[in-house]
Design an enzyme around this catalytic site. Structure first.
Site, PDB file in Angstrom:
ATOM      1  N   GLY A 231       0.779  -1.218   0.000  1.00  0.00           N
ATOM      2  CA  GLY A 231       0.000   0.000   0.000  1.00  0.00           C
ATOM      3  C   GLY A 231       0.807   1.263   0.000  1.00  0.00           C
ATOM      4  O   GLY A 231       0.854   1.935  -1.012  1.00  0.00           O
ATOM      5  N   SER A 232       1.449   1.608   1.096  1.00  0.00           N
ATOM      6  CA  SER A 232       2.346   2.744   1.207  1.00  0.00           C
ATOM      7  C   SER A 232       1.959   3.682   2.340  1.00  0.00           C
ATOM      8  O   SER A 232       0.801   3.742   2.776  1.00  0.00           O
ATOM      9  CB  SER A 232       2.442   3.569  -0.073  1.00  0.00           C
ATOM     10  OG  SER A 232       2.692   2.746  -1.180  1.00  0.00           O
ATOM     11  N   ASN A 233       2.947   4.435   2.786  1.00  0.00           N
ATOM     12  CA  ASN A 233       2.765   5.572   3.688  1.00  0.00           C
ATOM     13  C   ASN A 233       3.370   6.794   3.029  1.00  0.00           C
ATOM     14  O   ASN A 233       4.339   6.684   2.266  1.00  0.00           O
ATOM     15  CB  ASN A 233       3.501   5.368   5.017  1.00  0.00           C
ATOM     16  CG  ASN A 233       3.151   4.067   5.704  1.00  0.00           C
ATOM     17  OD1 ASN A 233       2.004   3.805   6.018  1.00  0.00           O
ATOM     18  ND2 ASN A 233       4.171   3.235   5.958  1.00  0.00           N
ATOM     19  N   HIS A 254       4.909   0.969  -0.590  1.00  0.00           N
ATOM     20  CA  HIS A 254       5.034  -0.470  -0.331  1.00  0.00           C
ATOM     21  C   HIS A 254       4.719  -1.202  -1.627  1.00  0.00           C
ATOM     22  O   HIS A 254       3.623  -1.709  -1.816  1.00  0.00           O
ATOM     23  CB  HIS A 254       4.082  -0.901   0.781  1.00  0.00           C
ATOM     24  CG  HIS A 254       4.319  -0.223   2.086  1.00  0.00           C
ATOM     25  ND1 HIS A 254       3.362  -0.121   3.069  1.00  0.00           N
ATOM     26  CD2 HIS A 254       5.418   0.413   2.558  1.00  0.00           C
ATOM     27  CE1 HIS A 254       3.869   0.537   4.105  1.00  0.00           C
ATOM     28  NE2 HIS A 254       5.116   0.871   3.812  1.00  0.00           N
ATOM     29  N   ASN A 520      -3.173   4.492   3.199  1.00  0.00           N
ATOM     30  CA  ASN A 520      -4.061   3.654   2.390  1.00  0.00           C
ATOM     31  C   ASN A 520      -5.505   3.588   2.833  1.00  0.00           C
ATOM     32  O   ASN A 520      -6.304   2.921   2.178  1.00  0.00           O
ATOM     33  CB  ASN A 520      -3.529   2.231   2.225  1.00  0.00           C
ATOM     34  CG  ASN A 520      -2.118   2.218   1.720  1.00  0.00           C
ATOM     35  OD1 ASN A 520      -1.243   1.660   2.352  1.00  0.00           O
ATOM     36  ND2 ASN A 520      -1.876   2.856   0.594  1.00  0.00           N
TER      37      ASN A 520
END
Length: 823
Positions: A231-233, A254, A520
């Site tokens: 997903g990611s931050n 991510h 996300n």
């Protein structure tokens, strides 16, 4: 499906010029120009590598910039791209066979790309600015030059491997556009469950494909629609949140560690026109996440709707016609053929017939229903269904190839205002966008391709059994009435023409001098002090307004709040510096443990001695530091415990939403502080927790993993016979720096995704940005390259790579000679 057997196997001779080097990813020595040769070059670029294999390409025009980039990328990752181009062309079974090919994707992309090559050129490429076409043409030419110089038999022995393969060939720009199109469709048509639904629609009189219902599971649904580890931050900080008053940004995508969606560090410069550095998706000619002299940006995956379905009422006298506003329209069949290599070297041909309606393809929901609501399967089977209907797909990204131009314009932006302007073409397929600039302003926007379907339209047009579909899938799957034209997607004046998408003015966004952070969930709490509200669930059904947030969202905001108060132990002064932003990134706290482990350990004290495995887990967790550091002992126990305790949750959420488990239930008035704690006394919870503890131990014992081994011996990245310890852990249990890896024999040794390209960027009074970054997988897939594992080892030690942006810094960090590329 019909099968046609070919009598002989296919042989593709490949004529290559040049004898090539050893296959290392270091640049070849400069070629001395022939003094008699003309100096009229199509492409001219310089390629300078700095430490850790980062290429800096400088050119005077867009074609040459692409040329230098394509050549540098091929030196490091040649086989990765040619393999994915084969897949995007629908030829994986033809060249890789049944063992490595995919019939599903071959059929889909033979339809989407191969059979529509003329349409690709006419409908999409004709709309591209000339300089973008030149950029992509140049990238293909540079990539091909590496192949000519090296020779197919001398390509490095990599994974994936293509040395000596008969299918290796020079590519054309159209091959890259096909590859780009596949990437654009990752959130929709190229999702496994969507491909399944398309392929299950077998025409009038047919049910869903035999056995398809058994092939889709709730876990597959969760992986398709939720986004915990992949997903990611991102955190964008304005002047009020930093100690210097300049903007600051953390980008922490991510992404996959291999293949499609993985990253490559690069710096691309056309003096006076474009100067962007950061990471490009492998095989893409532009910087996707990065920075320039005055701006830094990043993206996180947005779980918004990228498609909707329509229920079409069929003509009772002709099942290849559907009704709209009392008139019938045709469903048009199209048969696609693919070639399949047999083990004996011969070829067979297979075919599949797809069915088009005016906005896309006909689908079957039988397999989806079987996975999430088995009692309803009969209502969705057949052509027609029991209601005299079929289902149809409309994909927001099917006509979207606007992203290359959008990201190039992002790289040109001098501030967050210009960044927002670049987003307005709606070329972003599925990401939140965050940015900060030198001047201390930050921006957030969910500015991406989202079907123009409002809450009012859903209230009017989602009817009958389709209301159940929406409810059971948390609005991930929306089915609109297809027999009324007013139920089609709406129109915004600032959206791309005929796209049916929301335009910039309708989408959630804000400028700020405070901060914006996303992990996300939806746009709702990107800044908890000013929630974005009043938007439809189509703009983010996971973590939508008033709904429970995932654990990474909670820890993201918790860590930012602690830093703004100077309460995290990093620095006694409130506000961020680049150093404290990096400490936040690498803190490796396990938020799930901070929420529940005290309750679990209290419960452990009540366990009967017969609960041997559960007690073994308890003993290790009692001494665990509640982090995912390389020297943490017990992270593996909590990882497997959390996996077991989460079983049975909604496949359409990023959080454990079963309120019976929590001691303090989710409260929409305190969305970042709740839920918390486990309610041990509630009926069934003691058994559930005890079972999850025992399950964790059993899984680790079966894999041969000691319960108290250091995490860095359990989660590793194998590189040339050395196990590189990898810190971070599962995002679903609340590790900010998420790593996605399944438990295999010996540990978590097959990392799929997670922390990938990480960047921290700010500015001071100098002209050069202050940027430090890391690419966890390193630059090259070539085991013989010095850049195969060097940054992976740095990541293991929590180190960073200085990103030399200005010319003097590039020269100081230069590795080897600058290569002059001309063709």
């Amino acid at each position: 499906m019909k099968t046609i057997v070919a009598a002989a196997f296919l042989v593709l001779p490949l004529l290559l010029a040049g004898c090539g080097d050893s296959g290392h990813s270091r640049p070849a020595p400069p070629v001395t120009p022939d003094p008699e040769a003309p100096e009229d070059f199509t492409y001219q670029a310089t390629l300078t590598r700095t430490e850790y294999g980062i290429p800096h390409i400088v050119a005077e025009d867009w074609g040459s910039l692409g040329y230098g980039h394509g050549y540098a990328f091929a030196q490091d990752n040649y086989c990765m791209l040619i393999t994915e181009i084969i897949r995007a062309s629908g030829q994986s079974l033809e060249f890789f066979g049944e063992a490595q090919g995919s019939e599903d994707t071959d059929f889909i992309f033979s339809l989407v790309n191969n059979n529509s090559e003329g349409q690709l050129r006419e409908r999409y490429l004709s709309q591209q600015p000339e300089y973008i076409l030149e950029l992509v043409e140049g990238y293909a030419a540079g990539y091909n030059r590496y192949l000519r110089e090296t020779g197919v038999d001398n390509l490095p022995d990599t994974d994936p491997d293509c040395r000596g393969a008969h299918w290796v060939r020079e590519i054309q720009a159209i091959d890259l556009w096909k590859y780009f199109r596949r990437i654009q469709l990752q959130g929709s048509t190229d999702q496994g469950i969507v491909r399944q639904a398309i392929l299950d629609a077998n025409g009038p009189g047919e049910g869903n494909a035999a056995g398809a219902s058994a092939q889709l599971t709730a876990e597959q649904m969760r992986q398709a629609f939720a986004s915990d580890d992949k997903g990611s931050n991102a955190i964008a900080l304005g002047s009020h949140a930093t100690q210097t008053g300049s903007g600051m940004l953390l980008g922490n995508p991510h992404q996959p560690w291999y293949g499609v969606g993985s990253f490559y560090q690069v710096h691309l410069t056309i003096p006076g026109e474009y100067d962007a550095m950061g990471a490009a998706l492998k095989g893409f000619p532009k910087v996707a996440i990065g920075f320039n002299r005055d701006l830094a940006w990043s993206h996180t995956v947005s779980v918004a709707n990228r498609f909707t379905l329509f229920e079409l009422k069929l003509n009772p006298d002709n099942p290849l016609q559907y009704e709209v506003d009392g008139e019938f329209r045709d469903i048009v069949p199209e048969t696609v053929r693919i070639r399949v290599a047999r083990p004996d070297g011969s070829m067979e041909e297979r075919e599949h017939t797809f069915y088009h309606w005016e906005h896309g393809l006909i689908v079957s929901l039988a397999a989806t229903a079987a996975a999430i609501a088995p009692d309803f399967v009969d209502l969705f089977s057949g052509w027609p269904t029991a209601r005299g209907t079929v289902y149809a797909l409309r994909d927001a990204n099917l006509d979207n190839l606007r992203g290359i131009e959008m990201w190039v314009n992002i790289g040109k932006a001098a501030n967050v205002g210009e960044f927002a302007e670049a987003l307005k073409v709606i070329g972003n397929p599925l990401f939140h966008s965050l940015a900060a600039d030198r001047h201390g302003e930050a921006f957030y926007g969910e500015v991406s391709a989202i079907p123009h379907v409002t809450e009012a339209k859903m209230a009017d047009c989602v009817t009958g059994i389709n209301t159940v579909v929406r409810a059971l899938t948390n609005a991930a799957i929306i089915v609109l009435d297809g027999d009324r034209s007013e139920c089609q997607w709406g129109v915004d004046s600032d959206a791309p023409e005929d796209s049916g998408l929301f335009g910039f003015s309708s989408l959630p966004s804000f400028f700020t001098r405070n901060y914006a952070a996303n992990s996300n969930d939806s746009y709702w709490l990107t800044d908890p002090a000013q929630p974005l509200e009043g938007f439809p669930s189509t703009m983010g059904f996971v973590g939508h307004e008033g709904r429970q947030q995932n654990l990474r969202t909670q820890i993201n905001h918790a860590m930012v709040a602690e830093r703004l108060a100077g309460a995290d132990g990093f620095d006694p002064s409130p506000g961020f510096t680049l150093a404290s932003l990096q400490q936040l990134m690498y803190a490796n706290r396990v938020w799930g443990a901070e929420l529940v482990l005290d309750d679990v350990l209290e419960f452990c004290a009540t366990l009967d001695e017969a609960k041997v495995d559960a007690l073994r887990a308890c003993a290790v967790l009692a001494d665990w530091d509640r982090r995912a550091e390389v020297d943490s002992r017990g992270t593996q126990v909590f990882t497997e415990f959390w996996k077991a305790i989460s079983v049975g949750g909604s496949p359409f959420e990023n959080a454990i939403t079963d309120q019976s488990l929590w001691r303090e239930d989710f409260d929409p008035q305190r969305p970042l502080q709740t839920p918390r704690g486990f309610d041990i006394a509630a009926e069934g919870n003691a058994v559930r927790i005890s079972t999850a503890l025992a399950t964790a131990v059993a899984a680790l014992d079966a894999a041969g993993v000691p319960l108290a081994a250091p995490w860095g011996e359990v989660q590793v990245l194998p590189r040339n016979g050395v196990d590189v310890p990898i810190h971070g852990g599962s995002g679903s249990m609340g590790v900010f720096g998420a790593i996605s890896a399944g438990l295999d024999q010996g540990g978590y040794r097959n990392i799929r995704a997670g922390n990938s390209y990480i960047q921290t960027v700010t500015w001071d009074e100098s002209e050069c940005p202050l940027a430090e970054a890391i690419i966890t997988t390193s630059q090259s897939i070539n085991p013989e390259s010095p850049n195969h594992g060097d940054q992976s080892e740095l990541y293991s030690r929590k180190a960073w790579v200085d990103m030399p942006y200005c010319e003097s810094d590039i020269e100081a960090a230069r590795s080897g000679e600058t290569l002059e590329l001309r063709e």
